[in-house]
Design a protein around this motif. Structure first.
Motif, PDB file in Angstrom:
ATOM      1  N   SER A 434       1.223  -1.264  -0.226  1.00 18.83           N
ATOM      2  CA  SER A 434       0.224  -0.084   0.204  1.00 18.83           C
ATOM      3  C   SER A 434       0.348   1.199   0.031  1.00 18.83           C
ATOM      4  N   VAL A 435       2.419   1.462   1.100  1.00 18.74           N
ATOM      5  CA  VAL A 435       2.782   2.203   0.737  1.00 18.74           C
ATOM      6  C   VAL A 435       3.090   2.708  -0.818  1.00 18.74           C
ATOM      7  N   ILE A 436       3.725   1.607  -1.594  1.00 17.47           N
ATOM      8  CA  ILE A 436       4.040   1.539  -2.965  1.00 17.47           C
ATOM      9  C   ILE A 436       2.767   2.593  -4.036  1.00 17.47           C
ATOM     10  N   ARG A 437       1.403   1.634  -3.753  1.00 14.61           N
ATOM     11  CA  ARG A 437       0.455   2.617  -4.086  1.00 14.61           C
ATOM     12  C   ARG A 437       0.147   4.095  -3.774  1.00 14.61           C
ATOM     13  N   ASP A 438       0.664   4.455  -2.825  1.00 12.48           N
ATOM     14  CA  ASP A 438       0.741   6.004  -2.589  1.00 12.48           C
ATOM     15  C   ASP A 438       1.294   6.406  -3.074  1.00 12.48           C
ATOM     16  N   LEU A 439       2.623   6.308  -2.745  1.00  9.96           N
ATOM     17  CA  LEU A 439       3.797   6.569  -3.674  1.00  9.96           C
ATOM     18  C   LEU A 439       3.002   6.947  -5.037  1.00  9.96           C
ATOM     19  N   GLU A 440       2.789   6.246  -6.145  1.00  4.42           N
ATOM     20  CA  GLU A 440       2.496   6.167  -7.179  1.00  4.42           C
ATOM     21  C   GLU A 440       1.104   7.288  -7.417  1.00  4.42           C
ATOM     22  N   LYS A 441       0.714   7.784  -6.233  1.00  6.81           N
ATOM     23  CA  LYS A 441      -0.483   7.907  -6.629  1.00  6.81           C
ATOM     24  C   LYS A 441       0.501   9.827  -6.353  1.00  6.81           C
ATOM     25  N   MET A 442       1.587   9.744  -5.537  1.00  8.33           N
ATOM     26  CA  MET A 442       1.941  11.649  -5.315  1.00  8.33           C
ATOM     27  C   MET A 442       2.985  11.289  -6.280  1.00  8.33           C
ATOM     28  N   ARG A 443       3.275   9.847  -7.220  1.00  8.51           N
ATOM     29  CA  ARG A 443       4.249  10.709  -8.634  1.00  8.51           C
ATOM     30  C   ARG A 443       3.514  11.021  -9.175  1.00  8.51           C
ATOM     31  N   GLY A 444       2.470  10.430  -9.852  1.00 10.65           N
ATOM     32  CA  GLY A 444       1.625  10.960 -10.867  1.00 10.65           C
ATOM     33  C   GLY A 444       1.165  12.827 -10.469  1.00 10.65           C
ATOM     34  N   GLN A 445       0.822  12.738  -9.695  1.00 11.36           N
ATOM     35  CA  GLN A 445       0.792  13.987  -9.338  1.00 11.36           C
ATOM     36  C   GLN A 445       1.441  14.834  -9.623  1.00 11.36           C
TER      37      GLN A 445
END
Length: 483
Positions: A434-445
């Motif tokens: 789930s930490v990686i999924r959070d990071l993917e959202k932040m990276r995309g944003q």
């Protein structure tokens, strides 16, 4: 241990270190060496109504067990998935009228599991849980008194027909938990929320500069049927290339301590003398106590001693104010201490790093992002010089710093740090965490905002979307809740 992992490791006699595990084949960086579902695990007392007792995720509006009224779950599917582990505990809590401490609850769950398995190791275990090391004979007098109290409480709490255990055997189980209990974090990796026993993981020996890391994967509980859930599990991943026959190691303590302090902590908690290369050669101790450089006149030994003493005393005051929830006082103390340290202590000095870390989090909490970004940037520079390049704590610190810079409007640098955190945490946590999924959202944003910034002739400072899973406010608040 999930199917197909057991052949990846083998048990061996590690001499003075006791037993250990070696790799049965070569592994690449980030590869899962083995995974292991928890043998037994419990949520901390203080978070019993805030964290799911099945998946160990922090959640709002948890569903409470209607029978014992103590255990809480995300929903009915999580509750059903956990029933096999909770049912004996549920009856015991109802019988005694209240839930005992987390250590007693975990020991009871271990005993119930041993009964269920007939005291034998399952096909996925290398040894039975009650064959792990305990070190009860090395406990202090105060620890022994607490142990005796816990044994009496468990004997009154125990609920398994007429079957009873001797005080000696129960003490043995408590000793195993003390030596081998693994702290479990929430889905964001920001807060310790529970403790569990993982028999195979307990066989992996310590090194202050290890070749593996152990991270809790909370599993997937999104399926309607609990039968289709993937269980919470520890995943042991390679931090670099590991050769066939090489001993597997993890770190039991945070590296950001002087070697003598790490050795003391390991001796007190795990009852062994650490003789790893970083301890025996005192590697990085000089950086962790270094004086500031680049000054016309370097600080004197007396100045360093004075500022170090002042910093230590102030850090104690900071911690007290933090626990009291007086964040304005925390910030005041941090600013005073950082000013005193300037030009005297290096950016890798432990006292500097601890004050910078606290200042960055409190400033973010108070939404003073510009100053928070300055502290976070300096903190990351120091951490990077000290930590293993694939250390999970380094990755989490860089992630928080990236979010802070993003909220300060420093989008390009924030995006860069978020990408750097992503590369580290992909190694330590893997793509499905789930930490990686959070990071993917932040990276995309941040990538989207950065493109818009570059396309604009004017400075573009977009209003941040409220992404609850990764906001700087959530990260700071979670940090400030930690005890």
């Amino acid at each position: 241990m999930t199917a197909g992992n057991k052949e990846n490791v083998r048990l061996f006699d590690a001499g003075a270190k006791g037993r250990g595990l070696k790799a049965s084949k070569a592994f690449n960086t980030g590869e899962v060496v083995f995974a292991e579902p928890s043998y037994s695990a419990v949520v901390f007392d203080s978070l019993a109504s805030q964290v799911c007792h099945s998946c160990f995720r922090h959640q709002a509006q948890l569903h409470r067990c209607a029978q014992c009224r103590f255990a809480h779950y995300c929903d009915r599917t999580c509750q059903t998935a956990c029933w096999e582990e909770h049912k004996q505990e549920c009856a015991a809590i109802r019988k005694s009228g209240k839930a005992p401490s987390e250590s007693v609850r975990l020991a009871a769950r271990v005993l119930w599991r041993l009964h269920k398995d007939g005291g034998l190791a399952s096909d996925s275990q290398l040894v039975s849980a009650d064959q792990l090391q305990e070190h009860v004979d090395q406990l202090s007098q105060d620890q022994l008194q607490q142990l005796q109290t816990d044994v009496r409480v468990l004997q009154g709490y125990w609920s398994y027909g007429s079957k009873q255990h001797s005080a000696e055997y129960i003490s043995h189980i408590f000793g195993i938990i003390k030596c081998s209990g693994f702290t479990l974090s929430d889905q964001r990796g920001l807060q310790a929320v529970g403790v569990g026993l993982f028999p195979n993981l307990a066989l992996v020996n310590h090194d202050c500069w290890p070749n593996c890391t152990a991270i809790l994967n909370h599993g997937n509980q999104s399926a309607v049927s609990s039968a289709l859930h993937s269980p919470r599990r520890i995943e042991v991943r390679a931090l670099g290339k590991i050769s066939e026959g090489e001993e597997l190691t993890i770190s039991y303590v945070d590296f950001l301590q002087l070697s003598a302090d790490r050795q003391k902590q390991l001796k007190e908690q795990y009852h062994f003398e650490c003789s790893c290369r970083h301890c025996s050669q005192h590697i990085s101790d000089d950086l962790m106590t270094a004086a500031a450089e680049g000054q016309d006149s370097p600080p004197s030994a007396e100045q360093i001693k004075e500022v170090s003493a002042f910093s230590k005393e102030t850090l104690e005051k900071i911690e007290k104010s933090r626990l009291d929830g007086d964040y304005s006082e925390v910030l005041k103390l941090c600013r005073e201490c950082l000013q005193k340290q300037q030009g005297v202590l290096a950016d890798t000095h432990l006292h500097s790093l601890r004050v910078l870390s606290m200042a960055a989090e409190v400033l973010s909490y108070l939404r003073q992002f510009s100053e928070a970004a300055d502290c976070a940037r300096k903190m990351v520079e120091g951490y990077t010089k000290l930590y293993h390049p694939n250390n999970a704590l380094l990755g989490m610190a860089i992630m928080r710093a990236g979010v802070t810079l993003w909220h300060a409007g420093q989008i390009e640098e924030g995006h860069s740090l978020i990408c750097k955190a992503y590369s580290i945490l992909m190694v330590t946590h893997g793509p499905n965490h789930s930490v990686i999924r959070d990071l993917e959202k932040m990276r995309g944003q941040t990538e989207q905002e950065l493109k818009m910034l570059r396309q604009s002739e004017e400075v573009y400072l977009p209003k941040k979307q409220n992404i609850s899973s990764c906001s700087a406010d959530d990260s700071a608040k979670a940090f400030l809740r930690e005890q």
